[in-house]
Design a protein around this motif. Structure first.
Motif, mmCIF file in Angstrom:
data_model
loop_
_atom_site.group_PDB
_atom_site.id
_atom_site.type_symbol
_atom_site.label_atom_id
_atom_site.label_comp_id
_atom_site.label_asym_id
_atom_site.label_seq_id
_atom_site.Cartn_x
_atom_site.Cartn_y
_atom_site.Cartn_z
ATOM 1 N N ARG A 1 0.807 -1.492 -0.229
ATOM 2 C CA ARG A 1 -0.369 -0.569 0.094
ATOM 3 C C ARG A 1 0.647 1.578 0.427
ATOM 4 O O ARG A 1 0.205 2.533 -0.573
ATOM 5 N N ALA A 2 1.761 1.159 0.979
ATOM 6 C CA ALA A 2 2.998 2.318 0.897
ATOM 7 C C ALA A 2 3.484 2.590 -1.080
ATOM 8 O O ALA A 2 3.592 4.145 -1.022
ATOM 9 N N VAL A 3 4.575 1.357 -1.749
ATOM 10 C CA VAL A 3 4.511 1.485 -3.022
ATOM 11 C C VAL A 3 2.846 2.375 -3.288
ATOM 12 O O VAL A 3 3.346 3.475 -4.814
ATOM 13 N N ASP A 4 1.598 2.082 -3.413
ATOM 14 C CA ASP A 4 0.283 2.507 -4.264
ATOM 15 C C ASP A 4 1.115 4.366 -4.098
ATOM 16 O O ASP A 4 0.469 4.396 -4.591
ATOM 17 N N TYR A 5 0.872 4.080 -2.763
ATOM 18 C CA TYR A 5 1.095 6.120 -2.461
ATOM 19 C C TYR A 5 2.328 6.634 -3.376
ATOM 20 O O TYR A 5 1.716 7.576 -3.622
ATOM 21 N N TRP A 6 3.649 5.989 -3.010
ATOM 22 C CA TRP A 6 4.918 6.667 -3.815
ATOM 23 C C TRP A 6 4.379 6.470 -5.301
ATOM 24 O O TRP A 6 4.335 8.153 -6.203
ATOM 25 N N ILE A 7 3.871 5.615 -5.880
ATOM 26 C CA ILE A 7 3.683 6.486 -7.113
ATOM 27 C C ILE A 7 2.516 6.692 -7.570
ATOM 28 O O ILE A 7 2.356 7.661 -8.325
ATOM 29 N N SER A 8 1.482 7.206 -6.335
ATOM 30 C CA SER A 8 -0.402 8.146 -6.584
ATOM 31 C C SER A 8 0.755 9.604 -6.614
ATOM 32 O O SER A 8 0.785 10.699 -7.420
ATOM 33 N N VAL A 9 2.249 9.506 -5.639
ATOM 34 C CA VAL A 9 2.385 11.197 -5.533
ATOM 35 C C VAL A 9 4.342 11.158 -6.567
ATOM 36 O O VAL A 9 4.765 12.451 -6.658
ATOM 37 N N LYS A 10 4.096 10.631 -7.968
ATOM 38 C CA LYS A 10 5.505 10.178 -8.070
ATOM 39 C C LYS A 10 6.294 11.913 -9.093
ATOM 40 O O LYS A 10 6.799 11.967 -8.685
ATOM 41 N N ASP A 11 5.357 12.695 -8.979
ATOM 42 C CA ASP A 11 5.403 13.874 -9.741
ATOM 43 C C ASP A 11 6.228 14.153 -9.108
ATOM 44 O O ASP A 11 6.656 15.574 -9.347
ATOM 45 N N ALA A 12 6.029 14.216 -7.602
ATOM 46 C CA ALA A 12 6.413 15.379 -6.584
ATOM 47 C C ALA A 12 7.782 14.770 -5.977
ATOM 48 O O ALA A 12 8.215 16.170 -6.480
ATOM 49 N N VAL A 13 8.567 14.296 -7.112
ATOM 50 C CA VAL A 13 9.761 13.588 -6.528
ATOM 51 C C VAL A 13 10.420 13.080 -7.879
ATOM 52 O O VAL A 13 11.707 13.035 -7.830
ATOM 53 N N ARG A 14 10.033 13.273 -8.823
ATOM 54 C CA ARG A 14 10.666 12.909 -10.542
ATOM 55 C C ARG A 14 11.698 14.036 -10.408
ATOM 56 O O ARG A 14 11.198 14.594 -10.736
ATOM 57 N N GLY A 15 12.798 13.778 -11.568
ATOM 58 C CA GLY A 15 13.418 14.437 -10.810
ATOM 59 C C GLY A 15 14.381 14.752 -9.957
ATOM 60 O O GLY A 15 15.559 15.982 -10.343
ATOM 61 N N GLN A 16 14.429 14.488 -9.300
ATOM 62 C CA GLN A 16 14.817 14.744 -8.376
ATOM 63 C C GLN A 16 15.610 14.467 -7.163
ATOM 64 O O GLN A 16 15.737 13.917 -5.365
ATOM 65 N N GLU A 17 16.002 13.096 -8.071
ATOM 66 C CA GLU A 17 17.356 11.731 -7.111
ATOM 67 C C GLU A 17 18.570 12.466 -6.397
ATOM 68 O O GLU A 17 18.863 11.756 -5.635
ATOM 69 N N LYS A 18 18.958 13.548 -6.666
ATOM 70 C CA LYS A 18 20.065 13.930 -6.487
ATOM 71 C C LYS A 18 19.496 14.621 -5.008
ATOM 72 O O LYS A 18 20.430 14.815 -3.945
ATOM 73 N N TYR A 19 18.344 14.921 -4.457
ATOM 74 C CA TYR A 19 18.034 15.919 -3.808
ATOM 75 C C TYR A 19 17.391 15.038 -2.053
ATOM 76 O O TYR A 19 17.254 15.282 -0.949
ATOM 77 N N VAL A 20 16.298 13.425 -3.207
ATOM 78 C CA VAL A 20 15.274 13.334 -2.138
ATOM 79 C C VAL A 20 16.398 12.056 -2.098
ATOM 80 O O VAL A 20 16.969 10.463 -3.106
ATOM 81 N N ILE A 21 15.705 10.962 -0.879
ATOM 82 C CA ILE A 21 15.698 9.344 -0.340
ATOM 83 C C ILE A 21 14.388 9.127 -0.247
ATOM 84 O O ILE A 21 13.969 9.694 0.700
ATOM 85 N N LEU A 22 14.609 8.055 -0.912
ATOM 86 C CA LEU A 22 12.184 8.003 -0.516
ATOM 87 C C LEU A 22 12.589 6.799 0.847
ATOM 88 O O LEU A 22 13.284 5.389 0.414
ATOM 89 N N ASN A 23 12.422 6.550 1.568
ATOM 90 C CA ASN A 23 12.751 5.518 2.841
ATOM 91 C C ASN A 23 10.662 5.209 2.695
ATOM 92 O O ASN A 23 9.599 5.263 3.148
ATOM 93 N N ILE A 24 10.713 3.549 2.020
ATOM 94 C CA ILE A 24 8.624 3.056 1.451
ATOM 95 C C ILE A 24 8.127 3.158 2.286
ATOM 96 O O ILE A 24 6.943 3.794 1.996
ATOM 97 N N GLY A 25 8.453 2.231 3.607
ATOM 98 C CA GLY A 25 7.594 1.506 4.848
ATOM 99 C C GLY A 25 7.902 2.264 6.111
ATOM 100 O O GLY A 25 8.584 2.041 6.442
ATOM 101 N N ASN A 26 7.452 3.360 6.804
ATOM 102 C CA ASN A 26 7.944 3.339 8.534
ATOM 103 C C ASN A 26 7.423 1.580 9.744
ATOM 104 O O ASN A 26 6.814 1.924 8.947
ATOM 105 N N GLU A 27 8.525 1.360 10.057
ATOM 106 C CA GLU A 27 8.482 0.042 11.119
ATOM 107 C C GLU A 27 7.541 -0.931 10.134
ATOM 108 O O GLU A 27 6.168 -0.621 10.815
ATOM 109 N N PRO A 28 7.697 -1.337 9.008
ATOM 110 C CA PRO A 28 6.203 -2.160 8.337
ATOM 111 C C PRO A 28 6.206 -3.280 8.843
ATOM 112 O O PRO A 28 4.958 -3.871 8.641
ATOM 113 N N HIS A 29 6.742 -3.960 10.213
ATOM 114 C CA HIS A 29 6.117 -4.875 10.663
ATOM 115 C C HIS A 29 6.597 -4.054 12.019
ATOM 116 O O HIS A 29 7.557 -4.178 12.937
#
Length: 470
Positions: free
Chosen positions: A159-187
């Motif tokens: 479900r977290a991956v679904d979220y990142w796909i939904s906001v992908k445009d916000a981080v597209r092209g920002q690989e120099k500045y952004v690290i994506l932590n997929i999900g906090n404490e996921p289990h």
């Protein structure tokens, strides 16, 4: 072994219920639950990433177990967590203050919309822009996965991956500045949380890559992030190898499980010995599930070149208010924990280096002279400060440190950002004052109040180097 403190868990659920009923701008963090466990055995080694594996990556990348920035320089995260999703109105000033205190990065709490109001594309883009404006590497994390399998309402990594796909445009092209932590404490704890961690994490990474994300990905450990079962430790090599980009960093959260220097050192060394990239994504100086050894966490992280991100800037609730670094989001009122992580031994101010993408391997200092013009009206005053570059090299990015000579308090600042701790003041540039050409100067000013005699500070340092006073 599994331990869960009922009082802390009850406080969490009570606070979470209030959060769900609150307006988005006023939501408060349902902070740490108390989860803990015991130690276990060792695991063999592997090499995590080579330059050949990652040469096409446009931003951060992993090479030989190290995190490199877009300039190819080693980058060690030194920062704190900020609960943006519950305190969005606080974020602009919080990021300025966190940077002014010396951090090179910030881990930003976001919500997928499943447990808390969704941070949408526009909001995420705004956070990224503010991180860049403050020259902070932005680690973005989806918080709704916290304790999945044990915490009511928590959602899966899928479900977290679904979220990142939904906001992908916000981080597209920002690989120099952004690290994506997929999900906090996921289990959470127990078999339901530990057994599927490896498969779920591999699947999440695969989906992120298939969706076109070229960013460095960060993945949290199970057991509410503390990995007392050593599931992440013992399967990290397998998970890393499953990433077609070989660009995944592992994150452990160190609270009561890591209550001795021996436990801290053993865990961190297991990763570095395998050349697997690791950060301490959260930790504190105390916790309801035990007393974490923050001194060992910080010193061992420095010795091994491992990043850390302390929890958290401000706004904690549910009985863990002691984890606030700043009282009421006020950088001039740092708590003991705030002072420890920013200015203590092996702390952020001693060890942080700015990402090369912001202009170099940390700020460079040429010769400098500082002018301090004081206008004093008894109980209030203004000061105009001019920094002159007397060297032959441009200074890009600066921090000016000094101490007030008496009982002065900083109020408003212009053309810079500044924070005060006791008598000590640290001022850092705004985007329009960050560059001081050779032979040139920049100026900023501030207003304040005072009791008793006022005067000019005895000395100034620019990026750690002493300046003359003119």
């Amino acid at each position: 072994m599994r331990k869960k403190l009922a009082t802390a868990a009850g406080a969490l659920l009570t606070l979470a219920s209030a959060v769900l009923a609150a307006p988005a701008a006023a939501q408060a963090e349902p902070q740490r639950t108390a989860q803990t466990g015991t130690a276990g055995a060792a695991q063999g080694g592997t090499r995590a990433g080579t330059p050949a594996d990652t040469q096409a990556v446009p931003g951060f990348r992993v090479a030989d177990g190290r995190l490199l920035d877009a300039t190819g320089r080693d980058f060690v995260l030194r920062g704190v967590n900020h609960a943006h999703t519950w305190y969005p109105a606080r974020t602009p000033q919080a990021l300025k203050d966190i940077k002014a205190l010396g951090a090179n990065s910030v881990r930003v709490v976001l919500a997928t919309g499943d447990r808390w109001a969704k941070n949408d594309t526009a909001d995420v883009a705004g956070v990224v822009a503010q991180c860049k404006q403050n020259r902070l590497v932005c680690v973005l994390e989806a918080h709704d996965t916290t304790g999945y399998g044990e915490q009511a309402g928590a959602v899966s990594l899928s479900r977290a991956v679904d979220y990142w796909i939904s906001v992908k445009d916000a981080v597209r092209g920002q690989e120099k500045y952004v690290i994506l932590n997929i999900g906090n404490e996921p289990h959470g704890n127990g078999t339901s949380g530990v057994t599927p961690w490896t498969a779920d994490t591999k699947n999440a990474i695969g989906r992120m890559r298939a969706a076109g994300f070229a960013h460095t990905l960060m993945v949290d450990a199970p057991n509410w992030g503390q990995d007392w079962s050593f599931t992440m430790r013992d399967h990290a090599a397998e998970v890393f190898a499953a990433d077609p980009a070989r660009n995944t960093v592992f994150s452990v959260h160190m609270y009561g499980v890591f209550n001795t220097a021996e436990k801290v050192r053993d865990y961190l060394n297991r990763f570095t010995s395998q050349r697997l990239p690791l950060v301490v994504g959260e930790f504190g100086d105390m916790h309801s599930d035990g007393d974490p050894d923050e001194a060992a966490i910080m010193s061992t992280a420095r010795q091994l070149g491992i990043g850390y991100l302390g929890w958290s800037w401000s706004g904690n609730g549910g009985g863990v208010e002691y984890l606030d670094m700043a009282t009421g989001f006020d950088a001039s009122r740092l708590t003991a924990w705030g002072r420890r992580i920013f200015s203590g031994a092996d702390g952020i101010q001693q060890t942080a280096k700015e990402a090369g993408v912001f202009g170099g391997d940390g700020p460079v200092t040429a010769g400098c002279a500082v002018g301090y013009r004081l206008s004093d009206w008894g109980t209030s005053f203004n000061a105009d400060v001019t920094i002159r570059n007397t060297g032959t090299t441009t200074v890009k990015g600066w921090q000016l440190a000094f101490a007030f000579p008496g009982d002065q308090r900083l109020h408003h600042v212009w053309n810079a950002k500044a924070v005060q701790q006791g008598s000590e003041v640290r001022a850092t540039h705004e985007s329009w004052t960050e560059t001081i050409p050779a032979g040139g100067s920049v100026s900023f000013g501030f207003s304040g109040s005072s009791t008793g005699a006022n005067g000019v500070p005895a000395g100034f340092t620019l990026n750690g180097a002493a300046c003359s006073v003119s």
